[in-house]
Scaffold this active site. Structure first.
Site, PDB file in Angstrom:
ATOM      1  N   GLN A 290      -5.225  -1.942   9.476  1.00  0.00           N
ATOM      2  CA  GLN A 290      -5.020  -3.250   8.846  1.00  0.00           C
ATOM      3  C   GLN A 290      -5.608  -4.349   9.732  1.00  0.00           C
ATOM      4  O   GLN A 290      -5.398  -4.355  10.943  1.00  0.00           O
ATOM      5  CB  GLN A 290      -3.514  -3.472   8.636  1.00  0.00           C
ATOM      6  CG  GLN A 290      -3.144  -4.700   7.830  1.00  0.00           C
ATOM      7  CD  GLN A 290      -3.483  -4.596   6.351  1.00  0.00           C
ATOM      8  OE1 GLN A 290      -3.707  -3.511   5.816  1.00  0.00           O
ATOM      9  NE2 GLN A 290      -3.534  -5.733   5.684  1.00  0.00           N
TER      10      GLN A 290
ATOM     11  N   ASP B  73     -11.275   2.115   3.436  1.00  0.00           N
ATOM     12  CA  ASP B  73     -11.604   0.693   3.267  1.00  0.00           C
ATOM     13  C   ASP B  73     -13.068   0.504   2.869  1.00  0.00           C
ATOM     14  O   ASP B  73     -13.435  -0.539   2.338  1.00  0.00           O
ATOM     15  CB  ASP B  73     -11.403  -0.057   4.598  1.00  0.00           C
ATOM     16  CG  ASP B  73     -10.067  -0.779   4.693  1.00  0.00           C
ATOM     17  OD1 ASP B  73      -9.559  -1.229   3.645  1.00  0.00           O
ATOM     18  OD2 ASP B  73      -9.556  -0.905   5.823  1.00  0.00           O
TER      19      ASP B  73
ATOM     20  N   LYS C  56       0.841  -1.209   0.000  1.00  0.00           N
ATOM     21  CA  LYS C  56       0.000   0.000   0.000  1.00  0.00           C
ATOM     22  C   LYS C  56       0.869   1.250   0.000  1.00  0.00           C
ATOM     23  O   LYS C  56       0.582   2.233  -0.689  1.00  0.00           O
ATOM     24  CB  LYS C  56      -0.929  -0.005   1.226  1.00  0.00           C
ATOM     25  CG  LYS C  56      -2.062  -1.013   1.098  1.00  0.00           C
ATOM     26  CD  LYS C  56      -2.815  -1.264   2.400  1.00  0.00           C
ATOM     27  CE  LYS C  56      -3.842  -2.382   2.182  1.00  0.00           C
ATOM     28  NZ  LYS C  56      -4.424  -2.921   3.404  1.00  0.00           N
TER      29      LYS C  56
HETATM   30  N1  GUN Z   1      -6.183  -7.010   5.501  1.00  0.00           N
HETATM   31  C1  GUN Z   1      -6.160  -7.647   4.306  1.00  0.00           C
HETATM   32  N2  GUN Z   1      -6.751  -6.887   3.359  1.00  0.00           N
HETATM   33  C2  GUN Z   1      -7.154  -5.750   3.977  1.00  0.00           C
HETATM   34  C3  GUN Z   1      -7.819  -4.574   3.528  1.00  0.00           C
HETATM   35  O1  GUN Z   1      -8.198  -4.408   2.357  1.00  0.00           O
HETATM   36  N3  GUN Z   1      -8.056  -3.618   4.465  1.00  0.00           N
HETATM   37  C4  GUN Z   1      -7.697  -3.774   5.754  1.00  0.00           C
HETATM   38  N4  GUN Z   1      -7.973  -2.793   6.619  1.00  0.00           N
HETATM   39  N5  GUN Z   1      -7.064  -4.844   6.215  1.00  0.00           N
HETATM   40  C5  GUN Z   1      -6.803  -5.824   5.315  1.00  0.00           C
END
Ligand code: GUN
Length: 284
Positions: free
Chosen positions: A98, A121, A54
């Protein structure tokens, strides 16, 4: 029929270029770069990899990004303070915590503490509710990314039968809302479904998001269907596999996503699109 490959890496790269150009224009006009803050708790190796992707994506398109890393034994109060602090920051557009979180933490309370206008998200009940009433605000990234993949096929999808396999809060349910909004007739199959094969056989659009390698027999795929595999599981040899038996499905589908390189890059793109969306809203 042999399916065309719905190449998420290529499509995401193209769309990222557009985001980078918009970011350059913003900065040329004297505005700050869009900003994403990611909160990571603990040392889950997979989460570290996702978070570093990210951050790399943000750097590529010219966004500001920062990582707030809390220890594995962080308390609910510490995490809530971190989120509250980021909610108040004028230079941060997107706040993402996350998941999974360590067991002592209440993830749903955290999701609901994130300012819905910064919830990149798209997991806050406000944003899911907005999608449910056909007035999407910030849309969950994976479902948004899958819709962009479908758009890339240039096939009009209104009126098509769509089957989603998997009814999770993060993927299956928002996927159903997106496809319904796009005018599809939506079936969501899940672990209690009595006849998964029949649900799959009926689908002009098949989206599987379960995380069980090979769950979907490729011979169930309707001839000409668009097949999207969100599932991604690493086997004992380290190979990544989807939910759908790829080789057999490819012989029947019109379009099919590979695993990896299909939905994954599009989820990350969705996060960039959401962050830019918030930044542009701040300007209005
Ligand atoms: N863990 C795995 N994929 C994601 C995601 O898209 N967002 C978040 N917040 N945690 C994740």
């Amino acid at each position: 029929m042999t399916a065309q490959i719905l190449n998420g890496n290529r499509i995401a790269k193209q769309l990222r270029q557009g985001i980078a150009e918009q970011t350059t224009q913003l900065i040329a006009k004297g505005y700050r770069a869009p900003g994403l803050a990611v909160v990571l708790v603990g040392d889950d190796p997979a989460s570290h990899v996702y978070v570093s992707h990210k951050q790399r994506d943000c750097a590529q398109v010219g966004f500001h990004s920062e990582l707030l890393h809390l220890p594995n034994d962080a308390t609910q109060q510490q995490l809530e303070d971190a989120v509250t602090g980021l909610n108040a920051r004028k230079d941060i557009d997107g706040v993402l915590v996350q998941v999974p979180l360590p067991d002592q933490l209440d993830a749903q309370r955290i999701v609901e503490l994130i300012d819905p206008s910064k919830d990149v998200d798209g997991f806050h009940p406000y944003n899911l509710g907005r999608l449910a009433i056909r007035q999407p605000a910030l849309r969950p990234c994976t479902a948004r990314g899958v819709m962009a993949l479908l758009e890339a096929t240039n096939i009009p999808i209104r009126g098509l039968d769509a089957t989603i396999v998997g009814a999770s809060n993060h993927v299956g349910r928002p996927m159903g809302l997106e496809l319904l909004l796009a005018g599809c007739t939506v079936t969501t199959a899940h672990k209690f479904s009595k006849n998964l094969a029949a649900n799959v056989q009926n689908a002009d659009i098949l989206v599987s998001a379960v995380g069980k390698p090979g769950l979907i027999d490729g011979n169930w795929v309707k001839p000409g269907a668009i097949v999207v595999d969100v599932g991604i599981t690493r086997d004992d040899q380290g190979k990544l596999n989807g939910d759908i038996q790829f080789e057999a499905a490819k012989q029947r589908a019109s379009w099919i996503t590979p695993v990896p390189g299909g939905v994954g890059p599009m989820t990350r793109l969705g996060l960039l699109q959401n962050t830019l969306q918030v930044a542009l809203q701040q300007l209005r």
